[in-house]
Design an enzyme around this catalytic site. Sequence first.
Site, PDB file in Angstrom:
ATOM      1  N   SER A  56       0.951  -1.237  -0.026  1.00 33.67           N
ATOM      2  CA  SER A  56      -0.042  -0.080   0.058  1.00 33.67           C
ATOM      3  C   SER A  56       0.809   1.170  -0.017  1.00 33.67           C
ATOM      4  O   SER A  56       1.848   1.320   0.573  1.00 33.67           O
ATOM      5  CB  SER A  56      -0.770  -0.073   1.315  1.00 33.67           C
ATOM      6  OG  SER A  56      -1.468   1.144   1.480  1.00 33.67           O
ATOM      7  N   TYR A  85      -1.659  -0.505  10.296  1.00 31.14           N
ATOM      8  CA  TYR A  85      -1.733  -1.042   8.860  1.00 31.14           C
ATOM      9  C   TYR A  85      -0.622  -0.632   8.156  1.00 31.14           C
ATOM     10  O   TYR A  85       0.205  -1.120   7.474  1.00 31.14           O
ATOM     11  CB  TYR A  85      -3.012  -0.847   8.263  1.00 31.14           C
ATOM     12  CG  TYR A  85      -3.230  -0.839   7.038  1.00 31.14           C
ATOM     13  CD1 TYR A  85      -3.786  -1.971   6.595  1.00 31.14           C
ATOM     14  CD2 TYR A  85      -2.996   0.090   5.769  1.00 31.14           C
ATOM     15  CE1 TYR A  85      -4.122  -2.099   5.120  1.00 31.14           C
ATOM     16  CE2 TYR A  85      -3.351   0.069   4.771  1.00 31.14           C
ATOM     17  CZ  TYR A  85      -3.537  -1.087   4.207  1.00 31.14           C
ATOM     18  OH  TYR A  85      -4.095  -1.412   2.789  1.00 31.14           O
TER      19      TYR A  85
HETATM   20  P1  NAP Z   1     -11.478  -5.505   0.372  1.00 33.35           P
HETATM   21  O1  NAP Z   1     -12.447  -5.112  -0.912  1.00 33.35           O
HETATM   22  O2  NAP Z   1     -11.952  -5.373   1.702  1.00 33.35           O
HETATM   23  O3  NAP Z   1     -11.373  -7.029   0.084  1.00 33.35           O
HETATM   24  C1  NAP Z   1     -10.529  -8.029   0.945  1.00 33.35           C
HETATM   25  C2  NAP Z   1     -10.439  -9.390   0.426  1.00 33.35           C
HETATM   26  O4  NAP Z   1      -9.515  -9.867   1.633  1.00 33.35           O
HETATM   27  C3  NAP Z   1     -11.647 -10.164   0.800  1.00 33.35           C
HETATM   28  O5  NAP Z   1     -11.847 -11.086  -0.378  1.00 33.35           O
HETATM   29  C4  NAP Z   1     -11.751 -11.053   1.938  1.00 33.35           C
HETATM   30  O6  NAP Z   1     -12.305 -12.301   1.849  1.00 33.35           O
HETATM   31  C5  NAP Z   1     -10.072 -11.271   1.830  1.00 33.35           C
HETATM   32  N1  NAP Z   1      -9.778 -11.583   3.177  1.00 33.35           N
HETATM   33  C6  NAP Z   1      -9.545 -10.726   4.376  1.00 33.35           C
HETATM   34  N2  NAP Z   1      -9.433 -11.647   5.459  1.00 33.35           N
HETATM   35  C7  NAP Z   1      -8.793 -12.710   5.060  1.00 33.35           C
HETATM   36  C8  NAP Z   1      -8.494 -13.945   5.677  1.00 33.35           C
HETATM   37  N3  NAP Z   1      -8.043 -13.974   6.708  1.00 33.35           N
HETATM   38  N4  NAP Z   1      -8.076 -15.006   4.680  1.00 33.35           N
HETATM   39  C9  NAP Z   1      -8.656 -15.028   3.451  1.00 33.35           C
HETATM   40  N5  NAP Z   1      -8.978 -14.058   2.883  1.00 33.35           N
HETATM   41  C10 NAP Z   1      -9.247 -12.785   3.434  1.00 33.35           C
HETATM   42  O7  NAP Z   1     -10.094  -5.094   0.114  1.00 33.35           O
HETATM   43  P2  NAP Z   1      -9.367  -4.529  -0.949  1.00 33.35           P
HETATM   44  O8  NAP Z   1      -9.449  -3.017  -1.130  1.00 33.35           O
HETATM   45  O9  NAP Z   1      -9.604  -5.119  -2.393  1.00 33.35           O
HETATM   46  O10 NAP Z   1      -7.704  -4.835  -0.592  1.00 33.35           O
HETATM   47  C11 NAP Z   1      -6.922  -5.812  -1.264  1.00 33.35           C
HETATM   48  C12 NAP Z   1      -5.546  -5.593  -1.017  1.00 33.35           C
HETATM   49  O11 NAP Z   1      -5.184  -4.285  -1.456  1.00 33.35           O
HETATM   50  C13 NAP Z   1      -5.279  -5.430   0.624  1.00 33.35           C
HETATM   51  O12 NAP Z   1      -4.107  -6.153   0.815  1.00 33.35           O
HETATM   52  C14 NAP Z   1      -5.182  -3.832   0.930  1.00 33.35           C
HETATM   53  O13 NAP Z   1      -4.478  -3.732   2.066  1.00 33.35           O
HETATM   54  C15 NAP Z   1      -4.731  -3.391  -0.345  1.00 33.35           C
HETATM   55  N6  NAP Z   1      -4.912  -1.828  -0.582  1.00 33.35           N
HETATM   56  C16 NAP Z   1      -6.272  -1.818  -0.856  1.00 33.35           C
HETATM   57  C17 NAP Z   1      -6.308  -0.169  -0.891  1.00 33.35           C
HETATM   58  C18 NAP Z   1      -7.783   0.389  -1.288  1.00 33.35           C
HETATM   59  O14 NAP Z   1      -7.655   1.595  -1.494  1.00 33.35           O
HETATM   60  N7  NAP Z   1      -8.671  -0.365  -1.624  1.00 33.35           N
HETATM   61  C19 NAP Z   1      -5.187   0.573  -0.913  1.00 33.35           C
HETATM   62  C20 NAP Z   1      -3.960   0.149  -0.755  1.00 33.35           C
HETATM   63  C21 NAP Z   1      -3.775  -1.193  -0.317  1.00 33.35           C
HETATM   64  P3  NAP Z   1     -13.986 -12.373   2.256  1.00 33.35           P
HETATM   65  O15 NAP Z   1     -14.561 -11.722   1.309  1.00 33.35           O
HETATM   66  O16 NAP Z   1     -14.254 -13.864   2.405  1.00 33.35           O
HETATM   67  O17 NAP Z   1     -14.149 -11.643   3.697  1.00 33.35           O
END
Ligand code: NAP
Length: 247
Positions: free
Chosen positions: A142, A156
């Site tokens: 991130s 985080y």
């Molecule tokens: P999201 O929409 O909240 O989705 C999170 C995903 O992670 C879901 O598929 C969830 O599964 C899964 N997950 C959570 N805990 C888990 C566990 N213990 N075991 C297996 N799966 C698990 O998140 P996102 O925004 O797409 O984020 C994806 C990545 O991008 C993360 O690493 C986040 O830190 C990074 N990121 C995101 C942003 C942003 O702006 N969105 C910015 C920087 C970095 P379930 O559906 O089954 O709960």
Amino acid sequence: MKTILITGASRGIGAATALLAAKENYAVVVNYNKNKNAADTVVSQIQNEGGTAVAIQADITKEQDVVKLFSETKRVFGNLDILINNAGILERQMKFESMNMERISHIFKTNVFAQFLCTQEAIKQMALSKGGNGGVIVNVSSLASKSGAPGEYIDYASAKGAIDTFTIGLSKEVANEGIRVNAVRPAFIYTDIHSDGGESDRIKRIQDTIPLKRGGHPKEVAEAILWLASEKSSYCTGIFIDISGGK
Ligand code: NAP
């Protein structure tokens, strides 16, 4: 057909990466934790478009689940070629001094130790010295690793800092095993994660400070992830792509 395993592919960036990977002719493992319906929807969408995918439940913070995730992947599709360490969580925004150890441990367990576990299992299948064909690992870090996320979630941001250091070290350690290790550093992407941080409209609040004046779409991150996963980036290892609208 190469096999790609994406952790947390039921929603957000992981789901977008799964859909794009299928279009690029990978056999896709859609890992999820709790949201079976969302994972099944991603798999159905891929299959309806003629692609190959399977959903596998595993809480990647649990070692036995991770072992099962990778053995099941091997059973269904053969040796793994690409791992996307995508799953990650946020907790509510607050000042660092108010964060209790239970919360901080949970953040590190899910955003760092789980990636370590998954990566160890991936190396067992990919490493040339273990009879594998090499492979690629892409870590989803991130931009918070650089900003530190003051007043929001320093825990985080620190966990993502650990992922950056892990990416650098591991890329050098496993290069002679035929494995490349790179990372993307997204920010302000339209997904559910901001609600988990307690501010679903966070991007709207911040967007005027983003040079491109908007948030990003999950597919825009998926494109970079899949470039790093592909042979198009064959001379890159230990690198980072920031996907953050210029911030
Ligand atoms: P999201 O929409 O909240 O989705 C999170 C995903 O992670 C879901 O598929 C969830 O599964 C899964 N997950 C959570 N805990 C888990 C566990 N213990 N075991 C297996 N799966 C698990 O998140 P996102 O925004 O797409 O984020 C994806 C990545 O991008 C993360 O690493 C986040 O830190 C990074 N990121 C995101 C942003 C942003 O702006 N969105 C910015 C920087 C970095 P379930 O559906 O089954 O709960």
